[in-house]
Design a protein around this motif. Structure first.
Motif, PDB file in Angstrom:
ATOM      1  N   ASP A   1      -1.178   4.620  -4.506  1.00 52.38           N
ATOM      2  CA  ASP A   1      -1.217   4.632  -6.113  1.00 52.38           C
ATOM      3  C   ASP A   1      -2.023   3.362  -6.306  1.00 52.38           C
ATOM      4  O   ASP A   1      -2.760   3.332  -7.438  1.00 52.38           O
ATOM      5  CB  ASP A   1      -0.097   4.899  -6.700  1.00 52.38           C
ATOM      6  N   GLU A   2      -1.422   2.179  -5.625  1.00 51.63           N
ATOM      7  CA  GLU A   2      -2.074   0.876  -6.164  1.00 51.63           C
ATOM      8  C   GLU A   2      -3.437   0.532  -5.730  1.00 51.63           C
ATOM      9  O   GLU A   2      -3.572  -0.236  -4.764  1.00 51.63           O
ATOM     10  CB  GLU A   2      -1.308  -0.047  -5.608  1.00 51.63           C
TER      11      GLU A   2
ATOM     12  N   HIS B   1       7.160   0.290  -1.772  1.00 53.45           N
ATOM     13  CA  HIS B   1       5.902  -0.398  -1.065  1.00 53.45           C
ATOM     14  C   HIS B   1       6.266  -1.448  -0.242  1.00 53.45           C
ATOM     15  O   HIS B   1       5.764  -2.580  -0.168  1.00 53.45           O
ATOM     16  CB  HIS B   1       5.407  -1.207  -2.591  1.00 53.45           C
TER      17      HIS B   1
ATOM     18  N   HIS C   1       4.295   7.664  -9.116  1.00 50.82           N
ATOM     19  CA  HIS C   1       4.996   6.312  -9.619  1.00 50.82           C
ATOM     20  C   HIS C   1       4.498   6.002 -10.948  1.00 50.82           C
ATOM     21  O   HIS C   1       3.358   5.577 -11.239  1.00 50.82           O
ATOM     22  CB  HIS C   1       4.259   5.305  -8.586  1.00 50.82           C
TER      23      HIS C   1
HETATM   24 ZN   LIG Z   1       3.672   2.350  -6.710  1.00 51.45          ZN
END
Ligand SMILES: [Zn+2]
Length: 437
Positions: A183-184, A83, A261
């Motif tokens: 994903d976030e 990240h 993740h």
């Molecule tokens: Zn992630």
């Protein structure tokens, strides 16, 4: 497409907040290879984690190299700058050879209109009925939908290109693996969105080897998946098909695969993933993180005496600051405060009771997911203890290492690579996709 450092078909990402469990983690990978699996270990740590704990990215490289040397691992392994963004990547460039480029913040910010139009024009093949091998029905995407998706993701993709070129310019493109993570963010990306995103990443000439979309369902930290398993399996398997198709169409590396993740401990999706991977002979990268620190607490508690005292002390501070620790993670935890025992209660617990409440064994009636999640997000308490905590890790290394290895091997690698039904069998099994594509 640019040169790149190749990544093995099945790779397994492991996080280690305090940097003492590298060997115990690698031992779990060795156990999996002894059963016939081919896996590539990856150590991952995000900029966020480094700043919380006060470590430098080079410490993860030192830890990984030391584990490799000490246990004589001869196959590839990697160190993942997890990240990272343009403003945080620089101190990761020298010690890392795997970069997870996080562009989630730019998703949804509108892209320049002329760029969107150029993209839609260049990719006329994306509009209409598309037959993706492996998906049993044609995907129907209107031109307006291609435009909507391009507008939503193009800025993020351009940013990934900038960060990729920045790393490549310093490190040399042949020396690292590129992952892009999305994903976030709030909403999962659908398979057809993924196809459009991959077309755009191909245009950016990023030799992408893993992509981490947001999947349907909740991926809470350190506990199991919450959501519709059938829908997850369908989406996961459609994503695999879309990736294989995009590799052919957009010149992306043949090794491109999904990165999950997981936030650790998504035990119930291992079997659906295994089925889908087996069916399509695809590879996968699983990223686990964080729960190694809970195995440290379990080991300390199990050791009894001053180890147990340290574990109780950490819980007492965690419950005292429950709101402070939970707020930053609100989107990825579900803690029922009425299920959190008072610290006085926990002070009366022996090793067995502490371990039973914390260890992720859903069959154990004493397992307490709220207790586990609170401790999971309270690692700053241990970080603040500094050397006192690290000394306790050293003193109780044997019992902690046993828990770290067993957790990764028994609860993660075995179900993912060999399957639930085969877990207890002593017979050597043919693992998931051991053969190269
Ligand atoms: Zn992630």
């Amino acid at each position: 497409m640019n040169k790149y450092l190749p990544l093995g078909k099945i790779s397994f990402g492991m996080g280690d907040r305090f940097g003492h469990q590298g060997r115990a983690q690698l031992r779990a990978c060795i156990q999996a290879t002894e059963l016939g699996a081919e896996i590539t270990p990856v150590w991952n740590k995000s900029n966020r984690e480094h700043s919380f704990i006060g470590t430098d990215p080079s410490s993860l490289r030192i830890e990984a190299d030391a584990a490799i040397k000490s246990l004589g691992w001869k196959k590839p392994y990697h160190v993942d700058a997890d990240h990272i963004r343009l403003e945080t990547v620089d101190r990761f460039i020298a010690p890392s050879d795997f970069f997870t480029i996080d562009v989630a913040d730019s998703i949804g910010k509108p892209a320049p209109a002329d760029e969107v139009q150029r993209f839609v024009k260049r990719h006329a093949e994306l509009a209409g009925k598309i037959c993706v091998p492996g998906i049993g029905y044609p995907i129907d995407i209107s031109r307006a939908e291609v435009e909507r998706v391009a507008n939503k993701f193009l800025l993020a993709v351009n940013e990934a290109g900038n960060i990729y070129r920045h790393i490549a310019g310093t490190k040399g493109a042949q020396n690292f693996i590129t992952e892009v993570s999305m994903d976030e963010t709030d909403t999962p990306q659908t398979p057809h969105e993924l196809l459009i995103i991959l077309a755009a990443l191909g245009d950016e000439r990023i030799p992408l080897q893993t992509i981490a979309p947001k999947f349907t369902g909740r991926f809470n930290k350190g506990v199991d998946y919450v959501g519709d398993l059938r829908q997850f399996e369908k989406e996961f398997s459609d994503d695999l098909a879309v990736i294989a198709d995009a590799v052919m169409k957009y010149g992306l590396p043949a090794s491109l695969k999904l990165s999950v993740h997981s936030g650790s401990d998504k035990f119930s999706i291992y079997e659906p993933m295994r089925r889908a991977l087996k069916k399509s002979n695809a590879g996968v990268h699983i990223k686990t993180a964080g729960t190694t620190w809970l195995e440290e607490l379990i080991g300390l508690a199990e050791a009894g005496g001053d180890g147990l005292a340290m574990a109780r002390e950490i819980y007492a501070e965690a419950i005292e600051h429950v709101d402070e620790f939970c707020v930053p993670y609100a989107a990825v935890i579900d803690i029922d405060k009425t299920r959190l025992p008072a610290f006085r209660t926990v002070n009366g617990w022996g090793p067995e009771q502490f371990v039973a409440a914390l260890r992720h064994d859903q069959k154990n009636p004493l397992f307490n997911p709220s207790f586990r999640q609170l401790l999971h997000v309270s690692f700053k308490v241990a970080a603040r203890k500094g050397d006192r905590y690290l000394e306790a890790l050293k003193k109780h290394e044997a019992v902690i290492a046993k828990n770290v290895t067993e957790n990764l091997f028994e609860r993660h690698l075995k179900p993912l690579l060999f399957g639930e039904s085969e877990r207890t069998s002593p017979v050597r099994k043919v693992p998931l996709v051991a053969s190269p594509t």
